[in-house]
Design a protein around this motif. Sequence first.
Motif, PDB file in Angstrom:
ATOM      1  N   GLU A   1      70.545  35.940 -40.442  1.00 37.79           N
ATOM      2  CA  GLU A   1      71.698  35.650 -39.594  1.00 37.79           C
ATOM      3  C   GLU A   1      71.398  34.549 -38.587  1.00 37.79           C
ATOM      4  N   ASP A   2      70.139  34.465 -38.152  1.00 40.74           N
ATOM      5  CA  ASP A   2      69.774  33.416 -37.200  1.00 40.74           C
ATOM      6  C   ASP A   2      69.939  32.024 -37.809  1.00 40.74           C
ATOM      7  N   ILE A   3      69.585  31.877 -39.086  1.00 39.29           N
ATOM      8  CA  ILE A   3      69.746  30.589 -39.760  1.00 39.29           C
ATOM      9  C   ILE A   3      71.221  30.221 -39.851  1.00 39.29           C
ATOM     10  N   GLU A   4      72.062  31.193 -40.157  1.00 39.17           N
ATOM     11  CA  GLU A   4      73.496  30.930 -40.209  1.00 39.17           C
ATOM     12  C   GLU A   4      74.038  30.541 -38.840  1.00 39.17           C
ATOM     13  N   ASP A   5      73.507  31.173 -37.792  1.00 40.37           N
ATOM     14  CA  ASP A   5      73.939  30.812 -36.440  1.00 40.37           C
ATOM     15  C   ASP A   5      73.553  29.373 -36.109  1.00 40.37           C
ATOM     16  N   LEU A   6      72.358  28.952 -36.542  1.00 38.58           N
ATOM     17  CA  LEU A   6      71.931  27.575 -36.302  1.00 38.58           C
ATOM     18  C   LEU A   6      72.812  26.582 -37.062  1.00 38.58           C
ATOM     19  N   LYS A   7      73.184  26.921 -38.306  1.00 38.16           N
ATOM     20  CA  LYS A   7      74.089  26.051 -39.058  1.00 38.16           C
ATOM     21  C   LYS A   7      75.451  25.966 -38.375  1.00 38.16           C
ATOM     22  N   ARG A   8      75.903  27.101 -37.866  1.00 36.90           N
ATOM     23  CA  ARG A   8      77.188  27.107 -37.169  1.00 36.90           C
ATOM     24  C   ARG A   8      77.122  26.272 -35.891  1.00 36.90           C
TER      25      ARG A   8
ATOM     26  N   ILE B   1      82.600  21.104 -23.846  1.00 41.01           N
ATOM     27  CA  ILE B   1      81.192  20.812 -23.555  1.00 41.01           C
ATOM     28  C   ILE B   1      80.555  21.989 -22.832  1.00 41.01           C
ATOM     29  N   GLY B   2      81.281  22.607 -21.881  1.00 44.58           N
ATOM     30  CA  GLY B   2      80.748  23.793 -21.212  1.00 44.58           C
ATOM     31  C   GLY B   2      80.486  24.920 -22.186  1.00 44.58           C
ATOM     32  N   GLN B   3      81.405  25.127 -23.138  1.00 45.72           N
ATOM     33  CA  GLN B   3      81.205  26.156 -24.160  1.00 45.72           C
ATOM     34  C   GLN B   3      80.040  25.806 -25.083  1.00 45.72           C
ATOM     35  N   LEU B   4      79.840  24.512 -25.324  1.00 49.90           N
ATOM     36  CA  LEU B   4      78.730  24.087 -26.185  1.00 49.90           C
ATOM     37  C   LEU B   4      77.386  24.463 -25.566  1.00 49.90           C
ATOM     38  N   TYR B   5      77.234  24.248 -24.250  1.00 51.41           N
ATOM     39  CA  TYR B   5      75.982  24.621 -23.582  1.00 51.41           C
ATOM     40  C   TYR B   5      75.743  26.129 -23.668  1.00 51.41           C
ATOM     41  N   LEU B   6      76.790  26.918 -23.494  1.00 52.19           N
ATOM     42  CA  LEU B   6      76.634  28.374 -23.579  1.00 52.19           C
ATOM     43  C   LEU B   6      76.272  28.801 -24.999  1.00 52.19           C
ATOM     44  N   THR B   7      76.893  28.177 -25.986  1.00 53.05           N
ATOM     45  CA  THR B   7      76.572  28.502 -27.379  1.00 53.05           C
ATOM     46  C   THR B   7      75.142  28.117 -27.715  1.00 53.05           C
ATOM     47  N   MET B   8      74.698  26.963 -27.216  1.00 56.50           N
ATOM     48  CA  MET B   8      73.315  26.543 -27.449  1.00 56.50           C
ATOM     49  C   MET B   8      72.333  27.534 -26.844  1.00 56.50           C
ATOM     50  N   ALA B   9      72.593  27.956 -25.610  1.00 58.55           N
ATOM     51  CA  ALA B   9      71.666  28.886 -24.956  1.00 58.55           C
ATOM     52  C   ALA B   9      71.577  30.202 -25.707  1.00 58.55           C
ATOM     53  N   ALA B  10      72.705  30.678 -26.232  1.00 59.74           N
ATOM     54  CA  ALA B  10      72.694  31.956 -26.945  1.00 59.74           C
ATOM     55  C   ALA B  10      72.079  31.829 -28.338  1.00 59.74           C
ATOM     56  N   THR B  11      72.340  30.716 -29.016  1.00 57.93           N
ATOM     57  CA  THR B  11      71.862  30.554 -30.393  1.00 57.93           C
ATOM     58  C   THR B  11      70.379  30.204 -30.459  1.00 57.93           C
ATOM     59  N   LEU B  12      69.929  29.312 -29.562  1.00 55.52           N
ATOM     60  CA  LEU B  12      68.541  28.840 -29.620  1.00 55.52           C
ATOM     61  C   LEU B  12      67.552  29.860 -29.085  1.00 55.52           C
ATOM     62  N   ARG B  13      68.047  30.956 -28.526  1.00 60.69           N
ATOM     63  CA  ARG B  13      67.133  31.995 -28.032  1.00 60.69           C
ATOM     64  C   ARG B  13      66.329  32.622 -29.169  1.00 60.69           C
ATOM     65  N   CYS B  14      66.884  32.570 -30.374  1.00 61.51           N
ATOM     66  CA  CYS B  14      66.174  33.163 -31.512  1.00 61.51           C
ATOM     67  C   CYS B  14      64.916  32.395 -31.865  1.00 61.51           C
ATOM     68  N   LEU B  15      64.794  31.134 -31.420  1.00 63.63           N
ATOM     69  CA  LEU B  15      63.605  30.336 -31.742  1.00 63.63           C
ATOM     70  C   LEU B  15      62.382  30.761 -30.946  1.00 63.63           C
ATOM     71  N   GLN B  16      62.568  31.615 -29.957  1.00 66.34           N
ATOM     72  CA  GLN B  16      61.432  32.079 -29.162  1.00 66.34           C
ATOM     73  C   GLN B  16      60.600  33.127 -29.871  1.00 66.34           C
ATOM     74  N   LYS B  17      61.111  33.673 -30.953  1.00 68.19           N
ATOM     75  CA  LYS B  17      60.383  34.702 -31.697  1.00 68.19           C
ATOM     76  C   LYS B  17      60.097  34.201 -33.100  1.00 68.19           C
ATOM     77  N   ASN B  18      59.058  34.734 -33.684  1.00 70.18           N
ATOM     78  CA  ASN B  18      58.628  34.306 -35.014  1.00 70.18           C
ATOM     79  C   ASN B  18      59.258  35.217 -36.067  1.00 70.18           C
ATOM     80  N   SER B  19      60.580  35.096 -36.209  1.00 74.11           N
ATOM     81  CA  SER B  19      61.280  35.971 -37.150  1.00 74.11           C
ATOM     82  C   SER B  19      62.301  35.216 -37.985  1.00 74.11           C
ATOM     83  N   LEU B  20      62.188  33.889 -38.043  1.00 76.34           N
ATOM     84  CA  LEU B  20      63.135  33.104 -38.804  1.00 76.34           C
ATOM     85  C   LEU B  20      62.738  33.064 -40.268  1.00 76.34           C
TER      86      LEU B  20
END
Length: 374
Positions: free
Chosen positions: A214-221, A190-209
């Motif tokens: 690679e960002d889409i693949e990270d979200l699927k992962r 669960i601790g690793q899940l929170y860290l993965t979420m913070a790193a992966t969801l950072r891409c949603l702050q920019k309009n580049s999806l």
Amino acid sequence: MMLLKSYQNMHSPFTQDPPLMTEDMHEERLQAVEALGESFRFSAQLEKDILSSDMSAFKAANPDAVFEDFIRWHSPRDWENDDNMERVESNTNAVVESTNDWPPRGKLSERMSEHGNSWRKIWNEAPPLPASEQKPLLDPNQEGEKVLHYLETLRPYELLGQMVSTAFKAAADTLNRTSFGGLKQLTTRIGQLYLTMAATLRCLQKNSLSVGTEDIEDLKRLCAIFGHVESLITLAASLHQKFLQAPRLSESIFNDYYNFYLPKMGTVSIGGDEKKDFDKKQEVRRQEREVVASMFTPPTVNQSWRKVLSMGNLLNGHEPTLREIIFSKRDHLSENYYASHAPRGYQQELETYRMYICGTSNDLGVALAVASCD
């Protein structure tokens, strides 16, 4: 405490509660600090409204008070006592000033006594008003208008990013609140899940999806990892609930399954192409046998009777939707009955009645009845 000039008791006033600090309000204040640069020396500038409200309430409760009295009450660290001042301790363990030397020898701190101090300026401008007559520190209409303006000018990708991030955070918090016992593997996951979420969801702050990036693949992962953790927590919570009185057995079963499931956690899909059943057995100790036996309660009389009536597959309590009941009897037939078709010397025939019935054992409905003579 006593007032310095009038030697009267100091009254602690009722003050307004500080307003709620939202994230956007915090960012606005940080921007103000950056804009003022080196000239911004005191955090009280940003808290001017709150400070002015406290000063007004203090003046209303203590009409003869001076600025130094307010500092002694509001910010004791900014009042420096001389070493020769005598202090005695009261029966209530509160520190009071001695009356041997009045007024007490002390002074304001350096930052409060320097020329042009903002606190003294606010003190001079603050009117004596109790908190009940003051203007509220938080203006709900103004804050509501800010929210509406923010929603009206919010870009779609920003809204999507906030919705997805909030959904992941809420779901992760729900999993984190699940009671599954002291399983270190899950706590780490669960601790690793929170860290993965913070790193992966950072891409949603920019309009580049865009599709295929690679960002889409990270979200699927991330979704796959979330599904794996959810499956493990579901099993752990079920074992923990069933084996509350046998925690060793619960932990042993989960550890075996965790080692069995671990290779799947590196894959994107939760269910791999090659499905393997978890069939590892666990030894049940003598003190744990009663806990396991209690999970398989014997059927009651009513349940046993329903099992006889249902006449079908009662696996997991599911009854058949259609039944065929066959009643058979042997009867002697006369010579004239079906004489043209009955063989000679045959005196008995098998007569069968078939009834096709729909419904449960408590509510039977005859759908079709057929009688035949064989």
